[in-house]
Design an enzyme around this catalytic site. Structure first.
Site, short mmCIF file in Angstrom:
data_model
loop_
_atom_site.label_atom_id
_atom_site.label_comp_id
_atom_site.label_asym_id
_atom_site.label_seq_id
_atom_site.Cartn_x
_atom_site.Cartn_y
_atom_site.Cartn_z
N HIS A 198 0.82 -1.21 0.00
CA HIS A 198 0.00 0.00 0.00
C HIS A 198 0.85 1.26 0.00
O HIS A 198 0.48 2.27 -0.56
CB HIS A 198 -0.98 -0.02 1.17
CG HIS A 198 -2.22 -0.75 0.81
ND1 HIS A 198 -2.83 -1.64 1.64
CD2 HIS A 198 -2.95 -0.72 -0.32
CE1 HIS A 198 -3.89 -2.14 1.03
NE2 HIS A 198 -3.98 -1.60 -0.16
N GLU A 438 -3.41 -10.90 -29.68
CA GLU A 438 -2.11 -10.91 -29.02
C GLU A 438 -1.41 -12.26 -29.07
O GLU A 438 -0.42 -12.48 -28.41
CB GLU A 438 -2.22 -10.39 -27.58
CG GLU A 438 -3.33 -10.99 -26.76
CD GLU A 438 -3.47 -10.33 -25.38
OE1 GLU A 438 -2.63 -9.53 -24.99
OE2 GLU A 438 -4.45 -10.66 -24.70
N ASP A 462 2.13 -8.87 -25.78
CA ASP A 462 2.09 -10.34 -25.86
C ASP A 462 2.34 -10.84 -27.27
O ASP A 462 2.97 -11.86 -27.47
CB ASP A 462 0.73 -10.85 -25.36
CG ASP A 462 0.71 -10.92 -23.85
OD1 ASP A 462 1.68 -11.48 -23.29
OD2 ASP A 462 -0.23 -10.41 -23.24
N CYS A 509 -3.18 -1.43 -28.38
CA CYS A 509 -3.09 -0.96 -27.00
C CYS A 509 -1.84 -1.48 -26.29
O CYS A 509 -1.69 -1.33 -25.09
CB CYS A 509 -4.34 -1.33 -26.21
SG CYS A 509 -4.62 -3.10 -26.11
C1 PEP Z 1 -0.64 -6.54 -24.62
O1 PEP Z 1 -0.38 -7.73 -24.48
O2 PEP Z 1 -0.14 -5.83 -25.52
C2 PEP Z 1 -1.57 -5.87 -23.70
C3 PEP Z 1 -1.96 -4.63 -23.90
O3 PEP Z 1 -1.99 -6.57 -22.64
P1 PEP Z 1 -1.14 -6.77 -21.28
O4 PEP Z 1 0.10 -5.91 -21.37
O5 PEP Z 1 -2.05 -6.37 -20.18
O6 PEP Z 1 -0.84 -8.23 -21.31
MG MG Z 2 -1.59 -8.92 -23.23
#
Ligand code: PEP
Ligand code: MG
Length: 588
Positions: A198, A438, A462, A509
């Protein structure tokens, strides 16, 4: 000029720990030594007097914690301040208090001994747990135990530092962190604690750079020492050399300048010189980030990693609690979109099953785990649907590897919709459902997968790991984790083309979207929507406004034809020179 790697490699005065809250600070140390409480186990003669003392100590502890709780509510988002509410509840726990009272009567020992012994039993149980979160909570209980004992001994506790300083301590309780933040604390360094402690969470909320879990900072650092805390990389440099101070002063000043410079871009649209509009969204890891998202100029949330809720609270919130969390976010971001990703558990994230998988990244992770645990998934789907009434929520499935998984998930979503209809609970019947792309199988089958869903988001973190067969968290092979490998670029191009062929929205993302070097390439490959950490949005905008879509298309076309990562990077660097732009990773 040397880079970070060189500076740290050569540094003999470095202490490494966990990068708990970002930022760079250079200042003198206040060594925060808490006096160790001595526990007296003497026998008592007056039981009533002892019980009265215990009651008074409980009351005083409650008063102190109530003050801390209201201070926390002023300074932090309410979900985080809840830590102190939970501590207050322990002080009201009738079973705990009853046990202590009973033991005072039967064992006839000083209450401080009984309190210490009784609460330590709970702590031992938590420390023995395999969950990192529960282990951390044992520290919170230590705070309560010591607070009661200190009040029994009628001692005061220092929670102020005399001057502006970096606080170095063995460990910090949430209460220490919040109380010390009233004084002029520039940074925190602790021997113990992890990312989910925390103290770390609070440092992030309060924007105070922190490095935790250093093991030996308190033995290597003396009171008054000058130190550099690098909360980006998790290093502390003790009694730094002139060269180190100059290096970090410059980084720090650059950071401040960069943030100032970028402020002007917040209100400006993300549009290329020749008029191509790009949609920039934010990735959200913790709910408290929403304020930063709103001020960042993001057009919606492209990824909300809901598994972070589990990391924060250490458990699965029930349907009502989840509905509230999602609803708050959706309302705050309205009318922009909130993309809620289903719990991506497994791999290196929140541990749900007790079984130690030999290859967790290839094991029960993401969609696979959710389908194995349909009740868990259903609770989340129902909560997401219930929160969807403003009609600005979309739902995203993590680590999908086959069409079977998409169909199975859809079946569960439909089942939840049916239930809600029956229960007369309103929801957005047209809520969009999408997938993360991914893993290579989803990339290869992007058209067919697209036909089944409403939108796609490319998760390069990923995707690169699975495509290049490189563990994303393994330092030994980090050089092989190549964002700019032609294999990665061609795969991204394929996904975009196929999604467009299926007439479905596609965005990205993964961290690659926030790598300034990658942005012109990604846009040139055809991406019109990027989602990234809110802090990077202004810089991405700046780049987009410096380039033309036509040039980006040409850049991408050329990069696709290369055979090695080096060639791709050289070509992009040339593009950057021509357009007079710089890569963010080299700035901070
Ligand atoms: C990714 O794999 O690019 C992703 C956005 O997911 P995470 O980083 O949460 O695995
Ligand atoms: Mg991911």
């Amino acid at each position: 000029m040397k880079n970070f790697k060189e500076i740290f490699r050569e540094a003999e005065n470095k202490i490494s720990g966990i990068a708990a809250a970002p930022g760079i600070v250079i200042d003198n140390v206040y060594l925060y030594n808490k006096e160790k409480l001595e526990i007296n186990d003497s026998l008592i003669t007056d039981i009533e007097e002892a019980k009265k003392n215990f009651g008074e100590a409980l009351n005083n502890s409650k008063k102190e914690l109530t003050k801390i709780f209201s201070l926390a509510k002023e300074r932090m988002d309410p979900a985080r301040a809840g830590i102190f509410e939970a501590q207050l509840m322990i002080l009201d726990d009738p079973i705990l208090i009853g046990n202590i009272d009973k033991r005072i009567e039967t064992e006839k020992k000083l209450p401080e001994f009984i309190v210490n012994d009784e609460i330590s039993k709970y702590q031992q149980m938590m420390i023995a747990s395999h969950e990192a979160y529960l282990k951390e909570r044992a520290h919170d209980i230590e705070d309560i135990k010591n607070r009661i004992i200190r009040n029994l001994q009628k001692k005061r506790w220092v929670s102020k530092i005399p001057t502006q300083a970096i606080v170095v301590s063995d460990s910090l309780t949430p209460a220490d962190t919040i109380l010390l933040s009233r004084s002029n604390v520039q940074g925190f360094v602790t021997d113990h604690g992890g990312l989910t402690s925390h103290a770390a969470i609070i440092s992030r909320s309060l924007n105070i750079p922190a490095v935790v879990g250093t093991h030996n900072a308190t033995s290597k650092i003396k009171d008054g020492d000058l130190v550099i805390v690098d909360g980006f990389h998790g290093y502390v440099l003790v009694r730094p050399t002139e060269e180190q101070v100059n290096f970090f002063r410059e980084k720090h000043d650059k950071l401040v300048r960069l943030q100032k410079e970028l402020e002007e871009f917040v209100e400006q649209p993300a549009v290329t010189m020749d008029g191509k509009k790009i949609h920039l969204c934010a990735n959200v890891d913790v709910t408290g980030e929403i304020d930063i998202v709103i001020t960042s100029g993001a057009k919606g949330i492209g990824l909300y990693r809901t598994e972070q809720i589990l990391e924060e609270i250490g458990d699965f919130p029930d349907e009502d609690e989840q509905t509230k969390i999602y609803n708050t976010l959706a309302t705050r971001i309205y009318p922009e979109f909130l993309t809620i990703r289903a719990f991506d558990i497994g791999g290196d994230k929140f541990k749900y099953i007790d079984y130690q998988e030999p290859n967790p990244f290839l094991g029960l992770r993401g969609m696979r785990l959710l389908l194995e645990n349909p009740n868990l998934f259903k609770t989340q789907v129902r909560a997401v649907l219930r929160a969807s009434t403003p009609k600005n929520i979309q739902f995203m499935l993590p680590m999908v590897t086959s069409i079977f998984e998409i169909r199975k998930a859809q079946e569960i979503i439909d089942e939840c919709k049916k239930e809600l209809r029956k229960e007369k609970i309103p929801f957005d019947n047209n809520m969009k459902v999408g997938i993360m792309v991914e893993v290579p199988s989803a990339a290869v089958m992007a058209k067919e997968f697209s036909d089944e869903i409403d939108f796609l988001s490319i998760g390069t973190n990923d995707l690169i790991q699975y495509l290049m067969a490189v563990d994303r968290g393994n330092d030994l092979v980090s050089d092989l984790y190549q964002e700019f490998s032609p294999a990665v670029i061609r795969t991204i191009e394929h996904i975009i083309k196929e999604a467009k062929r299926a007439k479905k929205d596609v965005s990205i993302c993964g961290e690659m979207a926030a790598d300034t070097l990658a942005i012109p390439l990604l846009i040139g490959l055809g991406l019109e929507s990027l989602s990234m950490a809110p802090a990077t949005i202004s810089y991405a905008k700046k780049i987009i406004r410096y380039i033309s879509y036509k040039d980006a298309r040409e850049l991408a076309k050329e990069c696709i034809s290369f055979r090695t990562e080096r060639e791709v990077i050289h070509r992009i660097e040339k593009f950057f020179k021509e357009h007079n732009i710089r890569r963010t990773r080299n700035i901070i």
